[in-house]
Motif scaffolding. Structure first.
Motif, PDB file in Angstrom:
ATOM      1  N   PHE A   1       1.719  11.360   1.226  1.00 21.15           N
ATOM      2  CA  PHE A   1       2.380  10.517   0.328  1.00 21.15           C
ATOM      3  C   PHE A   1       2.501  11.612  -0.546  1.00 21.15           C
ATOM      4  N   GLU A   2       4.543  12.308  -1.109  1.00 23.99           N
ATOM      5  CA  GLU A   2       4.247  13.216  -2.023  1.00 23.99           C
ATOM      6  C   GLU A   2       4.543  11.440  -3.340  1.00 23.99           C
ATOM      7  N   PRO A   3       4.621  11.946  -4.121  1.00 21.54           N
ATOM      8  CA  PRO A   3       5.032  11.312  -5.439  1.00 21.54           C
ATOM      9  C   PRO A   3       6.294  10.938  -5.691  1.00 21.54           C
ATOM     10  N   ASP A   4       6.332   9.696  -5.677  1.00 19.86           N
ATOM     11  CA  ASP A   4       8.116   9.603  -5.560  1.00 19.86           C
ATOM     12  C   ASP A   4       8.491   7.580  -6.259  1.00 19.86           C
ATOM     13  N   PRO A   5       8.542   7.946  -7.436  1.00 23.23           N
ATOM     14  CA  PRO A   5       8.305   6.002  -8.134  1.00 23.23           C
ATOM     15  C   PRO A   5       9.687   5.968  -6.905  1.00 23.23           C
ATOM     16  N   ALA A   6      11.375   6.334  -6.909  1.00 25.73           N
ATOM     17  CA  ALA A   6      12.181   5.801  -6.670  1.00 25.73           C
ATOM     18  C   ALA A   6      11.526   4.584  -5.383  1.00 25.73           C
ATOM     19  N   LYS A   7      11.123   5.666  -4.351  1.00 28.53           N
ATOM     20  CA  LYS A   7      10.323   4.753  -3.151  1.00 28.53           C
ATOM     21  C   LYS A   7       9.147   4.199  -3.557  1.00 28.53           C
ATOM     22  N   GLY A   8       8.732   4.559  -4.598  1.00 27.57           N
ATOM     23  CA  GLY A   8       7.247   3.513  -4.515  1.00 27.57           C
ATOM     24  C   GLY A   8       7.620   1.563  -4.860  1.00 27.57           C
ATOM     25  N   LEU A   9       9.267   2.185  -5.878  1.00 26.85           N
ATOM     26  CA  LEU A   9      10.078   0.827  -6.276  1.00 26.85           C
ATOM     27  C   LEU A   9      10.346  -0.151  -5.140  1.00 26.85           C
ATOM     28  N   LEU A  10      10.953   0.494  -4.230  1.00 25.89           N
ATOM     29  CA  LEU A  10      11.813   0.003  -2.743  1.00 25.89           C
ATOM     30  C   LEU A  10      10.833   0.014  -2.014  1.00 25.89           C
ATOM     31  N   TRP A  11       9.420  -0.243  -1.859  1.00 25.93           N
ATOM     32  CA  TRP A  11       8.610  -0.422  -1.082  1.00 25.93           C
ATOM     33  C   TRP A  11       7.633  -2.084  -1.613  1.00 25.93           C
ATOM     34  N   LEU A  12       7.310  -1.295  -2.981  1.00 21.24           N
ATOM     35  CA  LEU A  12       7.324  -2.463  -3.664  1.00 21.24           C
ATOM     36  C   LEU A  12       8.414  -3.463  -4.046  1.00 21.24           C
ATOM     37  N   ARG A  13       9.183  -3.668  -4.173  1.00 19.46           N
ATOM     38  CA  ARG A  13      10.741  -4.734  -4.110  1.00 19.46           C
ATOM     39  C   ARG A  13      10.475  -5.016  -2.557  1.00 19.46           C
ATOM     40  N   ARG A  14       9.997  -4.751  -1.155  1.00 27.31           N
ATOM     41  CA  ARG A  14      10.758  -5.011  -0.061  1.00 27.31           C
ATOM     42  C   ARG A  14       8.688  -5.932   0.168  1.00 27.31           C
ATOM     43  N   SER A  15       7.479  -5.452  -0.004  1.00 29.05           N
ATOM     44  CA  SER A  15       6.236  -6.486  -0.346  1.00 29.05           C
ATOM     45  C   SER A  15       6.899  -7.506  -0.856  1.00 29.05           C
ATOM     46  N   ALA A  16       7.021  -7.382  -2.220  1.00 26.97           N
ATOM     47  CA  ALA A  16       7.617  -8.673  -2.621  1.00 26.97           C
ATOM     48  C   ALA A  16       8.690 -10.000  -1.934  1.00 26.97           C
ATOM     49  N   GLU A  17       9.510  -9.224  -1.974  1.00 22.43           N
ATOM     50  CA  GLU A  17      10.547 -10.086  -0.433  1.00 22.43           C
ATOM     51  C   GLU A  17       9.873 -10.440   0.711  1.00 22.43           C
ATOM     52  N   ALA A  18       9.120 -10.111   1.089  1.00 19.99           N
ATOM     53  CA  ALA A  18       8.191 -10.163   2.436  1.00 19.99           C
ATOM     54  C   ALA A  18       7.165 -11.392   1.681  1.00 19.99           C
ATOM     55  N   GLY A  19       7.012 -11.639  -0.010  1.00 17.74           N
ATOM     56  CA  GLY A  19       6.118 -12.695  -0.068  1.00 17.74           C
ATOM     57  C   GLY A  19       4.968 -12.339  -0.749  1.00 17.74           C
TER      58      GLY A  19
ATOM     59  N   ILE B   1       0.876  -1.145  -0.168  1.00 18.69           N
ATOM     60  CA  ILE B   1      -0.270  -0.167   0.180  1.00 18.69           C
ATOM     61  C   ILE B   1       0.665   1.754  -0.016  1.00 18.69           C
ATOM     62  N   VAL B   2       1.978   0.865   0.889  1.00 20.36           N
ATOM     63  CA  VAL B   2       2.805   2.550   0.657  1.00 20.36           C
ATOM     64  C   VAL B   2       3.179   2.819  -0.795  1.00 20.36           C
ATOM     65  N   SER B   3       3.673   1.714  -0.877  1.00 23.45           N
ATOM     66  CA  SER B   3       4.270   1.801  -2.699  1.00 23.45           C
ATOM     67  C   SER B   3       3.819   1.806  -3.363  1.00 23.45           C
ATOM     68  N   ALA B   4       2.237   1.579  -3.700  1.00 23.36           N
ATOM     69  CA  ALA B   4       1.556   2.492  -4.342  1.00 23.36           C
ATOM     70  C   ALA B   4       0.770   3.592  -3.758  1.00 23.36           C
ATOM     71  N   ASN B   5       0.759   4.035  -3.189  1.00 27.39           N
ATOM     72  CA  ASN B   5       0.644   5.534  -2.841  1.00 27.39           C
ATOM     73  C   ASN B   5       2.219   6.485  -3.149  1.00 27.39           C
ATOM     74  N   TYR B   6       3.182   5.983  -2.710  1.00 25.71           N
ATOM     75  CA  TYR B   6       4.453   6.477  -3.468  1.00 25.71           C
ATOM     76  C   TYR B   6       4.258   6.895  -4.981  1.00 25.71           C
ATOM     77  N   TYR B   7       4.108   5.899  -5.348  1.00 26.35           N
ATOM     78  CA  TYR B   7       3.405   5.452  -6.664  1.00 26.35           C
ATOM     79  C   TYR B   7       2.429   6.642  -7.760  1.00 26.35           C
ATOM     80  N   GLU B   8       1.688   6.512  -6.589  1.00 25.57           N
ATOM     81  CA  GLU B   8       0.362   7.680  -7.090  1.00 25.57           C
ATOM     82  C   GLU B   8       0.400   8.946  -6.706  1.00 25.57           C
ATOM     83  N   GLY B   9       0.503   9.122  -5.909  1.00 30.08           N
ATOM     84  CA  GLY B   9       0.632  10.347  -4.431  1.00 30.08           C
ATOM     85  C   GLY B   9      -0.616   9.849  -4.054  1.00 30.08           C
ATOM     86  N   GLY B  10      -0.616  11.190  -3.096  1.00 26.28           N
ATOM     87  CA  GLY B  10      -1.949  11.192  -2.112  1.00 26.28           C
ATOM     88  C   GLY B  10      -2.464  11.312  -0.912  1.00 26.28           C
ATOM     89  N   ASP B  11      -2.762  11.677   0.155  1.00 26.27           N
ATOM     90  CA  ASP B  11      -2.253  11.868   1.404  1.00 26.27           C
ATOM     91  C   ASP B  11      -1.133  11.610   2.298  1.00 26.27           C
TER      92      ASP B  11
END
Length: 217
Positions: free
Chosen positions: A115-133, A103-113
């Protein structure tokens, strides 16, 4: 003795012992090739498993450090303002919850309350979520990798993450693997494997898989 091999010649000529046929040799070659592909796939999976394990260990250490700092801040700064939903989901993500990471990854990709849009942080949290299963994160990462979006094109790693999602029964993971095995993208081409993954995707309620099965049969 040098004459012993000649004892087998009459048996070969009479057909009592069959000489290896070309078909048998082809079959053996195909088996060796299949075993080689499977070993390469195991080695690849072991490589990415090792990377994911290292990243999970790092993430756990970061989460523990973040929690220590949060408690230190709470004691030093007095009464706290109530957390916003964004802050709560970030804290859950930092504490290791895979869905929250996604969810954090999606918020960084899309922006919102919060969260400032930040694709680099979005990718970081996406990888962390994937690695966590988390399978949705694994499939999202696989899709980015297979298309070269936000990350360098890497179909071999894409196949790894699709397989991780498929291993959890995620139908879309089986569908992607079916396509990759059918076309030899990121994996050695293997129509039997393609059919197997398409079948599992179809059984899992993924309609396009049945169309690919029909095309291969």
């Amino acid at each position: 003795m040098t004459l012993r091999p000649l004892l087998f010649l009459p048996l070969l000529l009479t057909g009592a012992i069959a000489a290896p046929s070309l078909a048998q040799n082809d079959y053996n070659d195909q088996n060796r090739e299949r075993e080689h592909r499977q070993q390469v796939q195991r080695d690849t999976d072991n490589h990415y498993d090792s990377l994911a394990a290292d990243n999970r260990a790092r993430l756990e250490a970061e989460a523990q450090q973040a929690e220590r700092e949060r408690w230190a801040d709470s004691y030093s700064s007095g009464p706290q303002v109530e957390d916003t939903p964004g802050q709560r989901i970030v804290r859950a993500a930092r504490n290791g919850d895979p869905k929250s990471m996604f969810i954090v990854s999606a918020n960084y990709y899309e922006g919102g309350d919060d969260f400032e849009p930040d694709p680099a942080k979005g990718l970081l949290w996406l990888r962390r979520s994937a690695e966590a299963g988390y399978p949705e994160a694994q499939m999202t990462l696989a899709s980015l990798l297979v298309q070269g979006q936000e990350v360098p094109l890497d179909k071999t790693e894409a196949a790894y993450w699709a397989r991780r999602a498929a291993d959890q029964g995620f139908a879309a993971g089986h569908m992607m693997l079916g396509m990759m095995f059918e076309n030899g993208d990121g994996v050695a081409q293997d129509i039997d494997q393609a059919r197997a993954h398409y079948q599992k995707a179809a059984d899992g309620g993924f309609p396009p898989a049945q169309a690919r099965l029909d095309a291969l049969n």
